[in-house]
Design an enzyme around this catalytic site. Structure first.
Site, PDB file in Angstrom:
ATOM      1  NE  ARG A   1      -3.972  -2.067   1.821  1.00 47.66           N
ATOM      2  CZ  ARG A   1      -5.147  -2.548   2.672  1.00 47.66           C
ATOM      3  NH1 ARG A   1      -4.757  -2.357   3.901  1.00 47.66           N
ATOM      4  NH2 ARG A   1      -6.192  -3.408   2.224  1.00 47.66           N
TER       5      ARG A   1
ATOM      6  CE  LYS B   1     -21.783 -19.248   4.024  1.00 46.18           C
ATOM      7  NZ  LYS B   1     -21.906 -18.816   5.537  1.00 46.18           N
TER       8      LYS B   1
ATOM      9  N   GLY C   1      -9.778  -9.837  -1.980  1.00 46.74           N
ATOM     10  CA  GLY C   1      -8.315 -10.286  -1.245  1.00 46.74           C
ATOM     11  C   GLY C   1      -7.930 -11.605  -1.569  1.00 46.74           C
TER      12      GLY C   1
ATOM     13  N   GLY D   1     -13.226  -4.041   0.000  1.00 46.63           N
ATOM     14  CA  GLY D   1     -14.449  -3.600   0.039  1.00 46.63           C
ATOM     15  C   GLY D   1     -14.923  -2.741  -1.090  1.00 46.63           C
TER      16      GLY D   1
END
Ligand code: ADP
Ligand code: MG
Length: 404
Positions: free
Chosen positions: A43, A204, A362, A385
């Site tokens: 980052r 999921k 991720g 996110g």
């Protein structure tokens, strides 16, 4: 796209000479740490081009970032003073630490900094005004700056004072990393070359319902893998044995399939699968079978090789690919096979110049590194996110505030 938000290219035309001007630069310094040491500087490397470009033009560069979840209180274990050494190592310059984000202490630090110097301000989340996007808090920060640069796409899905509020108070620009991310995402879904394929995998369906709903209306091919494929297969009345599966989502899955059909989106489900009776590395019960032949005591843990070949053929007809979610339980051998094989096909097509490939998430990024092809994709988003919210078709507040 370029016209939608201002970038560092617009700085001098807007503000004139930058020498001595104070830039407030929102970056992502929410770094993985172990025993007080930064374990992965990815980052920082992402923010380095923006930091060095501004410093090179003589601006004083004040970095704003959050770290962890201190919930509006000072916490010695979450001070950004811990990352100074790592930032210095990446940018090759001395970096000052300022234990505040606003007020007289910051003003004094600015007085000491010379043009081209860099400082890291304290963790923005030590103040409740950050996550509350308190206009007074944002004004206090803005009071010390001449302009604002947002280079933290990964925080752009949050409307916080330093990710959104500041953009309304100062001349605002996308940093180089933010710009690269937005341009790549625009090429993948905003304004893509068609036909477009999306690969959606992972554990999921319930965690990615909005992604699926958005994609069926946007893409020509929707490739479903991972645990979520089991839920789709089961919804068609096929027995998936002991597989990870959300049986209560049958109705939702059928709605998604109907929406896909109405939009002319082809949904690809695996017709051969890799199964085992126990979830372990190379288990004795490992076998590959047709999706209709899964036994009651077996689990589907990966997409099969025939399906991968067919999916590869589908990708050859496409110009754009956006990928989130592994095709199988890739952390355990050999259930990484489909993910790795498909990643290599996508990488090869990208290299040949027929495919623009964008991936994020991720586990997805970890899987592409495992396949050794992460560098060959057109763009890899490290924003978890924010990337998913963008795949849901949502407007990200941090981006919207830059695009006025
Ligand atoms: P990302 O982090 O890229 O968004 P997810 O977190 O949604 O991806 O999904 C990754 C997880 O899904 C991995 O831990 C992987 O093991 C799991 N997974 C994929 N396929 C299966 C499967 N068939 N059965 C169980 N777990 C699976
Ligand atoms: Mg994940």
């Amino acid at each position: 796209m370029d016209s939608m938000f201002r970038t560092l290219d617009n700085l001098e035309a807007d503000l004139g000479d930058l020498i001595g001007k104070v830039s407030l630069v929102r970056v992502d310094l929410n770094l993985p740490m172990h025993d007080g040491e930064v374990t992965d500087a990815t980052r920082i490397r992402a923010a380095a081009p923006t930091i060095l470009e501004l410093a090179g033009k003589g601006a004083k560069v004040l970095l704003l970032a959050h770290f962890g979840r201190p919930k509006g209180d000072r916490s010695s274990t979450m001070s950004l003073s811990m990352v100074i050494g790592a930032v210095e190592a990446v940018i090759g310059k001395e970096v000052m630490f300022v234990p505040e984000v606003a007020g007289e202490v910051v003003a004094q630090a600015i007085g000491i900094l010379r043009p081209g110097d860099v400082a890291v301000l304290e963790n923005t989340r030590f103040w409740k005004g950050e996550e509350a996007n308190d206009p007074e808090f944002a004004k206090a920060i803005a009071a010390n700056g001449d302009f604002y640069v947002n280079d933290a796409f990964s925080a752009a899905h949050r409307a916080h004072a330093t990710t959104e509020g500041l953009a309304h108070l100062l001349p605002s620009y996308a940093g180089r990393s933010m710009q690269a991310e937005l341009e790549a995402l625009d090429k993948a879904l905003g304004n893509p070359e068609k036909p477009v394929a999306a690969i959606v995998g992972g554990a999921k369906v319930s965690s990615k319902l909005d992604v699926l709903k958005h994609l069926v209306a946007q893409v020509d091919h929707l490739i479903i893998g991972g645990g979520m494929a089991n839920t789709f297969i089961a919804a068609k009345g096929v027995d998936v044995g002991k597989s990870l599966c959300e049986h209560d989502l049958t109705g939702t899955v059928n709605e998604i399939l109907a929406a896909a059909e109405a939009a002319g989106c082809t949904v690809h489900l695996p017709y051969d699968v890799v199964v085992a009776k126990e979830f372990a590395a190379n288990p004795p019960s490992l076998r590959t079978c047709n999706v209709h032949e899964v036994a009651a005591d077996e689990m589907i843990l990966d997409v099969g090789p025939q399906a991968v070949e067919a999916l590869g053929d589908a990708l050859k007809t496409c110009r754009t690919l956006v990928w989130n979610g592994p095709m199988g339980a890739f952390e355990t051998e050999p259930f990484d096979a489909a993910t790795v094989a498909l990643a290599r096909i996508a990488a090869a097509l990208t290299k040949e110049g027929t495919l623009i490939s964008v991936a994020g998430g991720g586990d997805t990024v970890a899987a592409l590194h495992q396949a050794g092809v992460a560098d060959e994709f057109s763009y890899i988003s490290t924003a978890g996110g924010a990337f998913l919210e963008w795949m849901e078709g949502r407007e990200l507040p941090g981006v919207a505030a830059l695009s006025k």
